[in-house]
Write a protein that holds these residues in place. Structure first.
Motif, PDB file in Angstrom:
ATOM      1  N   ARG A  25     -19.179  24.838 -30.630  1.00 37.69           N
ATOM      2  CA  ARG A  25     -17.807  24.735 -30.132  1.00 37.69           C
ATOM      3  C   ARG A  25     -17.779  23.936 -28.833  1.00 37.69           C
ATOM      4  NH1 ARG A  25     -13.286  28.090 -31.563  1.00 37.69           N
ATOM      5  NH2 ARG A  25     -11.562  27.850 -30.095  1.00 37.69           N
ATOM      6  N   ALA A  26     -16.699  23.223 -28.627  1.00 36.76           N
ATOM      7  CA  ALA A  26     -16.553  22.405 -27.418  1.00 36.76           C
ATOM      8  C   ALA A  26     -16.589  23.274 -26.165  1.00 36.76           C
ATOM      9  CB  ALA A  26     -15.245  21.624 -27.476  1.00 36.76           C
ATOM     10  N   ILE A  27     -17.165  22.726 -25.102  1.00 34.25           N
ATOM     11  CA  ILE A  27     -17.249  23.453 -23.829  1.00 34.25           C
ATOM     12  C   ILE A  27     -15.869  23.530 -23.200  1.00 34.25           C
ATOM     13  CG2 ILE A  27     -18.226  23.424 -21.510  1.00 34.25           C
ATOM     14  CD1 ILE A  27     -20.641  21.958 -22.676  1.00 34.25           C
ATOM     15  N   ALA A  28     -15.483  24.726 -22.756  1.00 31.05           N
ATOM     16  CA  ALA A  28     -14.169  24.917 -22.157  1.00 31.05           C
ATOM     17  C   ALA A  28     -14.096  24.278 -20.776  1.00 31.05           C
ATOM     18  CB  ALA A  28     -13.853  26.410 -22.054  1.00 31.05           C
ATOM     19  N   ARG A  29     -12.893  23.936 -20.368  1.00 27.83           N
ATOM     20  CA  ARG A  29     -12.669  23.409 -19.026  1.00 27.83           C
ATOM     21  C   ARG A  29     -12.516  24.551 -18.031  1.00 27.83           C
ATOM     22  NH1 ARG A  29      -8.533  20.185 -21.539  1.00 27.83           N
ATOM     23  NH2 ARG A  29      -6.983  21.034 -20.092  1.00 27.83           N
ATOM     24  N   SER A  30     -13.024  24.370 -16.844  1.00 25.60           N
ATOM     25  CA  SER A  30     -12.904  25.380 -15.790  1.00 25.60           C
ATOM     26  C   SER A  30     -11.434  25.660 -15.497  1.00 25.60           C
ATOM     27  CB  SER A  30     -13.608  24.900 -14.522  1.00 25.60           C
ATOM     28  OG  SER A  30     -14.996  24.771 -14.737  1.00 25.60           O
ATOM     29  N   PRO A  31     -11.132  26.803 -14.870  1.00 27.37           N
ATOM     30  CA  PRO A  31      -9.733  27.187 -14.625  1.00 27.37           C
ATOM     31  C   PRO A  31      -8.910  26.082 -13.960  1.00 27.37           C
ATOM     32  CG  PRO A  31     -11.189  28.993 -14.080  1.00 27.37           C
ATOM     33  CD  PRO A  31     -12.068  27.830 -14.385  1.00 27.37           C
ATOM     34  N   GLU A  32      -7.707  25.926 -14.472  1.00 21.43           N
ATOM     35  CA  GLU A  32      -6.761  24.951 -13.950  1.00 21.43           C
ATOM     36  C   GLU A  32      -5.449  25.653 -13.632  1.00 21.43           C
ATOM     37  OE1 GLU A  32      -6.331  21.812 -16.799  1.00 21.43           O
ATOM     38  OE2 GLU A  32      -8.492  21.583 -17.085  1.00 21.43           O
ATOM     39  N   GLN A  33      -4.660  25.036 -12.778  1.00 14.55           N
ATOM     40  CA  GLN A  33      -3.358  25.583 -12.417  1.00 14.55           C
ATOM     41  C   GLN A  33      -2.278  24.960 -13.297  1.00 14.55           C
ATOM     42  OE1 GLN A  33      -2.354  25.975  -8.191  1.00 14.55           O
ATOM     43  NE2 GLN A  33      -0.356  25.047  -8.637  1.00 14.55           N
ATOM     44  N   PHE A  34      -1.423  25.810 -13.848  1.00 17.41           N
ATOM     45  CA  PHE A  34      -0.303  25.379 -14.679  1.00 17.41           C
ATOM     46  C   PHE A  34       0.983  25.997 -14.151  1.00 17.41           C
ATOM     47  CE2 PHE A  34      -4.056  25.199 -17.312  1.00 17.41           C
ATOM     48  CZ  PHE A  34      -3.890  24.055 -18.080  1.00 17.41           C
ATOM     49  N   GLY A  38       8.997  28.347 -14.176  1.00 16.11           N
ATOM     50  CA  GLY A  38       9.042  28.697 -12.764  1.00 16.11           C
ATOM     51  C   GLY A  38       7.899  29.560 -12.283  1.00 16.11           C
ATOM     52  N   THR A  39       6.913  29.795 -13.127  1.00  7.10           N
ATOM     53  CA  THR A  39       5.777  30.647 -12.765  1.00  7.10           C
ATOM     54  C   THR A  39       4.490  29.834 -12.796  1.00  7.10           C
ATOM     55  OG1 THR A  39       6.789  32.687 -13.597  1.00  7.10           O
ATOM     56  CG2 THR A  39       4.395  32.651 -13.428  1.00  7.10           C
ATOM     57  N   VAL A  40       3.673  29.984 -11.768  1.00  6.82           N
ATOM     58  CA  VAL A  40       2.389  29.310 -11.686  1.00  6.82           C
ATOM     59  C   VAL A  40       1.300  30.273 -12.151  1.00  6.82           C
ATOM     60  CG1 VAL A  40       0.735  28.168 -10.151  1.00  6.82           C
ATOM     61  CG2 VAL A  40       3.193  27.868  -9.790  1.00  6.82           C
ATOM     62  N   PHE A  41       0.350  29.755 -12.932  1.00 11.09           N
ATOM     63  CA  PHE A  41      -0.729  30.607 -13.424  1.00 11.09           C
ATOM     64  C   PHE A  41      -2.033  29.821 -13.489  1.00 11.09           C
ATOM     65  CE2 PHE A  41       1.858  29.020 -16.938  1.00 11.09           C
ATOM     66  CZ  PHE A  41       0.927  28.468 -17.819  1.00 11.09           C
ATOM     67  N   LEU A  42      -3.134  30.566 -13.552  1.00  9.56           N
ATOM     68  CA  LEU A  42      -4.477  29.998 -13.637  1.00  9.56           C
ATOM     69  C   LEU A  42      -5.113  30.394 -14.951  1.00  9.56           C
ATOM     70  CD1 LEU A  42      -5.837  30.931 -10.064  1.00  9.56           C
ATOM     71  CD2 LEU A  42      -5.072  28.665 -10.821  1.00  9.56           C
ATOM     72  N   MET A  43      -5.810  29.443 -15.593  1.00 10.30           N
ATOM     73  CA  MET A  43      -6.523  29.767 -16.819  1.00 10.30           C
ATOM     74  C   MET A  43      -7.561  28.693 -17.123  1.00 10.30           C
ATOM     75  SD  MET A  43      -3.789  28.816 -19.851  1.00 10.30           S
ATOM     76  CE  MET A  43      -3.905  27.168 -20.602  1.00 10.30           C
ATOM     77  N   PRO A  44      -8.717  29.085 -17.675  1.00  8.74           N
ATOM     78  CA  PRO A  44      -9.623  28.099 -18.254  1.00  8.74           C
ATOM     79  C   PRO A  44      -8.999  27.601 -19.553  1.00  8.74           C
ATOM     80  CG  PRO A  44     -10.441  30.312 -18.641  1.00  8.74           C
ATOM     81  CD  PRO A  44      -9.226  30.455 -17.774  1.00  8.74           C
ATOM     82  N   VAL A  45      -9.431  26.432 -20.018  1.00 11.48           N
ATOM     83  CA  VAL A  45      -8.782  25.814 -21.180  1.00 11.48           C
ATOM     84  C   VAL A  45      -9.794  25.555 -22.288  1.00 11.48           C
ATOM     85  CG1 VAL A  45      -7.454  23.838 -22.011  1.00 11.48           C
ATOM     86  CG2 VAL A  45      -7.064  24.716 -19.700  1.00 11.48           C
ATOM     87  N   ASP A  46      -9.450  26.027 -23.484  1.00 12.96           N
ATOM     88  CA  ASP A  46     -10.233  25.733 -24.676  1.00 12.96           C
ATOM     89  C   ASP A  46      -9.760  24.384 -25.218  1.00 12.96           C
ATOM     90  OD1 ASP A  46     -11.515  25.600 -27.091  1.00 12.96           O
ATOM     91  OD2 ASP A  46     -10.413  27.251 -28.026  1.00 12.96           O
ATOM     92  N   PRO A  47     -10.595  23.343 -25.139  1.00 18.38           N
ATOM     93  CA  PRO A  47     -10.129  22.021 -25.569  1.00 18.38           C
ATOM     94  C   PRO A  47      -9.861  21.918 -27.059  1.00 18.38           C
ATOM     95  CG  PRO A  47     -12.488  21.982 -25.102  1.00 18.38           C
ATOM     96  CD  PRO A  47     -11.978  23.326 -24.649  1.00 18.38           C
ATOM     97  N   ASP A  48     -10.420  22.814 -27.862  1.00 17.47           N
ATOM     98  CA  ASP A  48     -10.186  22.767 -29.304  1.00 17.47           C
ATOM     99  C   ASP A  48      -8.744  23.109 -29.658  1.00 17.47           C
ATOM    100  OD1 ASP A  48     -12.767  22.011 -29.767  1.00 17.47           O
ATOM    101  OD2 ASP A  48     -13.468  23.980 -30.406  1.00 17.47           O
ATOM    102  N   GLY A  49      -8.153  24.053 -28.925  1.00 17.15           N
ATOM    103  CA  GLY A  49      -6.789  24.469 -29.245  1.00 17.15           C
ATOM    104  C   GLY A  49      -5.794  24.267 -28.125  1.00 17.15           C
ATOM    105  N   GLY A  50      -6.290  24.029 -26.916  1.00 16.17           N
ATOM    106  CA  GLY A  50      -5.409  23.831 -25.771  1.00 16.17           C
ATOM    107  C   GLY A  50      -4.946  25.124 -25.130  1.00 16.17           C
ATOM    108  N   VAL A 232     -17.037  28.560 -10.012  1.00 19.12           N
ATOM    109  CA  VAL A 232     -15.835  27.910  -9.499  1.00 19.12           C
ATOM    110  C   VAL A 232     -14.826  29.005  -9.198  1.00 19.12           C
ATOM    111  CG1 VAL A 232     -13.902  26.381 -10.044  1.00 19.12           C
ATOM    112  CG2 VAL A 232     -16.213  25.769 -10.769  1.00 19.12           C
ATOM    113  N   THR A 233     -14.284  28.993  -7.994  1.00 22.42           N
ATOM    114  CA  THR A 233     -13.328  30.020  -7.585  1.00 22.42           C
ATOM    115  C   THR A 233     -11.978  29.389  -7.287  1.00 22.42           C
ATOM    116  OG1 THR A 233     -15.082  31.366  -6.602  1.00 22.42           O
ATOM    117  CG2 THR A 233     -12.818  31.855  -5.933  1.00 22.42           C
ATOM    118  N   LYS A 234     -10.931  29.947  -7.886  1.00 26.42           N
ATOM    119  CA  LYS A 234      -9.572  29.497  -7.603  1.00 26.42           C
ATOM    120  C   LYS A 234      -8.734  30.698  -7.166  1.00 26.42           C
ATOM    121  CE  LYS A 234      -8.866  25.108  -9.819  1.00 26.42           C
ATOM    122  NZ  LYS A 234      -7.847  24.254 -10.470  1.00 26.42           N
ATOM    123  N   THR A 235      -7.860  30.452  -6.209  1.00 28.26           N
ATOM    124  CA  THR A 235      -7.023  31.516  -5.663  1.00 28.26           C
ATOM    125  C   THR A 235      -5.554  31.136  -5.755  1.00 28.26           C
ATOM    126  OG1 THR A 235      -8.774  32.104  -4.107  1.00 28.26           O
ATOM    127  CG2 THR A 235      -6.577  32.960  -3.645  1.00 28.26           C
TER     128      THR A 235
END
Length: 251
Positions: A25-34, A38-50, A232-235
């Motif tokens: 399986r494809a390697i996931a991307r480290s947590p990103e801000q989305f 109107g709400t901001v959230f953090l999550m790692p991303v599975d590139p296979d499904g988004g 990797v740490t995100k706050t």
């Protein structure tokens, strides 16, 4: 194939997640801000499904999703379960999560277990909520830690990992012990161990969420946690009236 555990404290909660996947399986991307609705959230991303398997937002609500391999896969064309987590990510409360779930056509998703950590959850208030979709009906079920997902020998794996949890997470339970549990190879490195190793699959990442009154922190380790790779740490500053949202990152 995953393991989730958590700690509740006086001011909030901590969540720990081992993600197990096929080696191809494809390697996931480290947590990103989305940002959505109107709400901001953090999550790692599975590139296979988004989508994702774990998310936390500025309201203090967090979600974790595990595949439920013992359910029945619907015959309809399926939507990635990770996109369900992303859809729910802007939710400000458990009630909003429930409302959204009730509006969805669940037959478009393969079976799963969804854990919901409320913004006001702590050692003195509330409990971790678990919803399970078995391919036929969505129900609320008890959340007993650690929560485990496995496509191979589920009963054996569940017993082995819960025994490891009891032996490592002795009182007083601490974050250090939780990290040790998720790195552990009890009874040995293999399909039963929390840090899982098989010929075709293994634990591919570890995530630690920390919820405090002022901020949500996500620590992400790419690779098997037993390798002690870089984190990797995100706050994310929690949303309060008249406060501008600020996100920071460090390595």
């Amino acid at each position: 194939m995953c393991t989730v555990s958590w700690l509740l404290n006086d001011n909030g909660y901590d969540v720990f997640f081992n993600r197990d996947e096929q080696k191809g399986r494809a390697i996931a991307r480290s947590p990103e801000q989305f940002q959505d609705k109107g709400t901001v959230f953090l999550m790692p991303v599975d590139p296979d499904g988004g989508g994702t398997w774990i998310v936390t937002n500025q309201h203090g609500l967090s979600l974790c999703l595990l595949n439920y391999y013992q359910g029945d896969i619907p015959e309809l064309p399926l939507i990635s379960r990770g996109l369900l987590v992303k859809l729910l990510a802007p939710s400000s409360s458990v009630a909003e999560v429930v409302s959204t779930l009730n509006e969805l056509h669940m037959g478009s998703y393969a079976p799963f277990t969804l854990l919901v950590f409320a913004p006001d959850l702590n050692a003195h208030h509330g409990h971790v909520i678990a919803f399970q979709w078995d391919g036929h009906v969505l129900t609320q079920r008890p959340s007993v830690e650690p929560m485990i997902s496995s496509s191979v020998a589920f009963q054996e794996v569940m017993i082995a990992r819960r025994e490891a949890f009891k032996s490592i997470m002795t009182e007083p339970q601490t974050i250090e012990k939780a990290w040790a549990f998720h790195r552990s190879h009890v009874p040995e490195a293999g399909y039963k161990s929390v840090c899982m190793h098989r010929d075709d699959a293994n634990t591919v990442s570890f995530t630690h969420l920390s919820a405090a009154p002022g901020a949500m922190e996500m620590v992400y380790v790419d690779g098997s946690p037993c390798q002690n790779g870089p984190a990797v740490t995100k706050t994310l500053v929690r949303k309060v009236p008249n406060m501008r949202l600020v996100a920071s990152e460090k390595r």
